[in-house]
Design a protein around this motif. Structure first.
Motif, PDB file in Angstrom:
ATOM      1  N   MET A   1       0.813  -0.999   0.042  1.00 43.33           N
ATOM      2  CA  MET A   1      -0.063  -0.064  -0.119  1.00 43.33           C
ATOM      3  C   MET A   1       0.913   1.396  -0.075  1.00 43.33           C
ATOM      4  N   SER A   2       0.643   2.368  -0.872  1.00 40.08           N
ATOM      5  CA  SER A   2       1.334   3.388  -0.709  1.00 40.08           C
ATOM      6  C   SER A   2       1.348   4.131   0.481  1.00 40.08           C
ATOM      7  N   ALA A   3       2.096   5.025   0.697  1.00 41.26           N
ATOM      8  CA  ALA A   3       2.484   5.961   1.929  1.00 41.26           C
ATOM      9  C   ALA A   3       2.626   7.249   1.437  1.00 41.26           C
ATOM     10  N   HIS A   4       2.254   8.239   2.309  1.00 43.77           N
ATOM     11  CA  HIS A   4       2.539   9.582   2.108  1.00 43.77           C
ATOM     12  C   HIS A   4       3.201  10.331   3.424  1.00 43.77           C
ATOM     13  N   MET A   5       3.986  11.201   3.084  1.00 43.11           N
ATOM     14  CA  MET A   5       4.688  11.890   4.230  1.00 43.11           C
ATOM     15  C   MET A   5       4.455  13.212   3.884  1.00 43.11           C
ATOM     16  N   VAL A   6       3.974  14.093   5.078  1.00 41.73           N
ATOM     17  CA  VAL A   6       3.897  15.508   5.084  1.00 41.73           C
ATOM     18  C   VAL A   6       5.010  16.197   6.013  1.00 41.73           C
ATOM     19  N   ALA A   7       5.856  16.952   5.653  1.00 41.92           N
ATOM     20  CA  ALA A   7       6.532  17.729   6.520  1.00 41.92           C
ATOM     21  C   ALA A   7       6.260  19.018   6.423  1.00 41.92           C
ATOM     22  N   LEU A   8       6.207  19.773   7.759  1.00 43.28           N
ATOM     23  CA  LEU A   8       5.920  21.036   8.001  1.00 43.28           C
ATOM     24  C   LEU A   8       7.042  21.668   8.493  1.00 43.28           C
ATOM     25  N   MET A   9       7.756  22.657   7.917  1.00 41.66           N
ATOM     26  CA  MET A   9       9.149  23.110   8.229  1.00 41.66           C
ATOM     27  C   MET A   9       8.839  24.562   8.657  1.00 41.66           C
ATOM     28  N   TYR A  10       9.616  24.673  10.133  1.00 41.22           N
ATOM     29  CA  TYR A  10       9.545  26.009  10.871  1.00 41.22           C
ATOM     30  C   TYR A  10      11.163  26.604  10.874  1.00 41.22           C
ATOM     31  N   ALA A  11      11.452  27.748   9.845  1.00 39.16           N
ATOM     32  CA  ALA A  11      12.664  28.198   9.897  1.00 39.16           C
ATOM     33  C   ALA A  11      12.487  29.626   9.600  1.00 39.16           C
ATOM     34  N   ASP A  12      13.601  30.289  10.182  1.00 40.55           N
ATOM     35  CA  ASP A  12      13.837  31.948  10.059  1.00 40.55           C
ATOM     36  C   ASP A  12      14.703  31.982   8.864  1.00 40.55           C
ATOM     37  N   ASP A  13      15.807  31.141   8.638  1.00 41.29           N
ATOM     38  CA  ASP A  13      17.012  31.290   7.686  1.00 41.29           C
ATOM     39  C   ASP A  13      16.765  30.135   6.844  1.00 41.29           C
ATOM     40  N   MET A  14      16.628  30.393   5.485  1.00 44.72           N
ATOM     41  CA  MET A  14      16.482  29.237   4.521  1.00 44.72           C
ATOM     42  C   MET A  14      17.979  29.270   3.791  1.00 44.72           C
ATOM     43  N   SER A  15      18.977  29.684   4.036  1.00 45.55           N
ATOM     44  CA  SER A  15      20.114  29.654   3.260  1.00 45.55           C
ATOM     45  C   SER A  15      20.639  28.358   3.100  1.00 45.55           C
ATOM     46  N   TRP A  16      20.224  27.442   3.743  1.00 45.56           N
ATOM     47  CA  TRP A  16      20.744  25.985   3.823  1.00 45.56           C
ATOM     48  C   TRP A  16      20.005  25.261   2.690  1.00 45.56           C
ATOM     49  N   ALA A  17      18.802  25.767   2.350  1.00 45.85           N
ATOM     50  CA  ALA A  17      17.968  25.136   1.760  1.00 45.85           C
ATOM     51  C   ALA A  17      18.209  24.438   0.207  1.00 45.85           C
ATOM     52  N   GLU A  18      19.310  25.410  -0.313  1.00 46.87           N
ATOM     53  CA  GLU A  18      19.516  25.121  -1.764  1.00 46.87           C
ATOM     54  C   GLU A  18      20.628  23.882  -1.726  1.00 46.87           C
ATOM     55  N   GLU A  19      21.630  23.623  -0.734  1.00 47.24           N
ATOM     56  CA  GLU A  19      22.135  22.515  -0.734  1.00 47.24           C
ATOM     57  C   GLU A  19      21.353  21.461  -0.334  1.00 47.24           C
ATOM     58  N   TYR A  20      20.430  21.384   0.551  1.00 44.29           N
ATOM     59  CA  TYR A  20      19.561  20.442   0.657  1.00 44.29           C
ATOM     60  C   TYR A  20      18.786  19.896  -0.426  1.00 44.29           C
ATOM     61  N   GLY A  21      17.990  20.830  -1.006  1.00 45.07           N
ATOM     62  CA  GLY A  21      17.342  20.721  -2.379  1.00 45.07           C
ATOM     63  C   GLY A  21      18.193  20.126  -3.535  1.00 45.07           C
ATOM     64  N   ALA A  22      19.291  20.550  -3.562  1.00 43.35           N
ATOM     65  CA  ALA A  22      20.106  19.881  -4.479  1.00 43.35           C
ATOM     66  C   ALA A  22      20.606  18.469  -4.248  1.00 43.35           C
ATOM     67  N   ASN A  23      20.698  18.001  -3.408  1.00 45.02           N
ATOM     68  CA  ASN A  23      21.160  16.575  -2.954  1.00 45.02           C
ATOM     69  C   ASN A  23      19.938  15.704  -2.462  1.00 45.02           C
ATOM     70  N   VAL A  24      19.105  16.056  -1.841  1.00 46.59           N
ATOM     71  CA  VAL A  24      18.022  15.216  -1.393  1.00 46.59           C
ATOM     72  C   VAL A  24      17.080  14.443  -2.026  1.00 46.59           C
ATOM     73  N   PRO A  25      16.632  15.153  -3.407  1.00 42.86           N
ATOM     74  CA  PRO A  25      15.646  14.539  -4.261  1.00 42.86           C
ATOM     75  C   PRO A  25      16.204  13.114  -4.663  1.00 42.86           C
ATOM     76  N   GLN A  26      17.463  13.003  -5.103  1.00 46.84           N
ATOM     77  CA  GLN A  26      17.844  11.602  -5.419  1.00 46.84           C
ATOM     78  C   GLN A  26      18.075  10.767  -4.544  1.00 46.84           C
ATOM     79  N   ILE A  27      17.958  10.994  -3.104  1.00 42.40           N
ATOM     80  CA  ILE A  27      17.899  10.067  -2.238  1.00 42.40           C
ATOM     81  C   ILE A  27      16.345   9.712  -1.871  1.00 42.40           C
ATOM     82  N   ILE A  28      15.612  10.677  -2.123  1.00 43.12           N
ATOM     83  CA  ILE A  28      14.285  10.060  -2.118  1.00 43.12           C
ATOM     84  C   ILE A  28      13.841   9.136  -3.038  1.00 43.12           C
ATOM     85  N   ARG A  29      14.378   9.538  -4.252  1.00 40.99           N
ATOM     86  CA  ARG A  29      13.756   8.470  -5.301  1.00 40.99           C
ATOM     87  C   ARG A  29      14.635   7.072  -5.310  1.00 40.99           C
TER      88      ARG A  29
END
Length: 98
Positions: A1-29
């Protein structure tokens, strides 16, 4: 059965998000998952008293086990640590139905 994940994030500084977004999608896949949606702008709570997150992501995986394998994967841990250093995140998982 498929499953879903919802992530709610609370951050004041998103400067780290570019590195995260560049590397995490392939791990998710690698674990069979994909992004359904990741917010790129302001989030508005229109009902209830949920604190307004700075970002929301929804993800689809083949199973809950696949989600947990992703979240606990050795190659994901540096990015989970990066996310956790700069934000507070609430993650929910649940089974999907067709």
């Amino acid at each position: 059965m498929s499953a879903h994940m919802v992530a709610l994030m609370y951050a004041d500084d998103m400067s780290w998000a570019e590195e995260y977004g560049a590397n995490v999608p392939q791990i998710i896949r690698k674990y069979g998952g994909d992004y359904n949606f990741v917010s790129g702008g302001p989030v508005e709570v229109v009902e209830g008293d949920l604190p307004v997150p700075s970002g929301v992501g929804t993800f689809n995986f083949p199973s809950r086990e696949a989600i947990m394998q992703f979240l606990n994967a050795e190659e994901y841990q540096p990015y989970a640590d990066l996310r956790n250093r700069h934000s507070r995140t609430q993650i929910m998982i649940f089974d999907g139905r067709a």
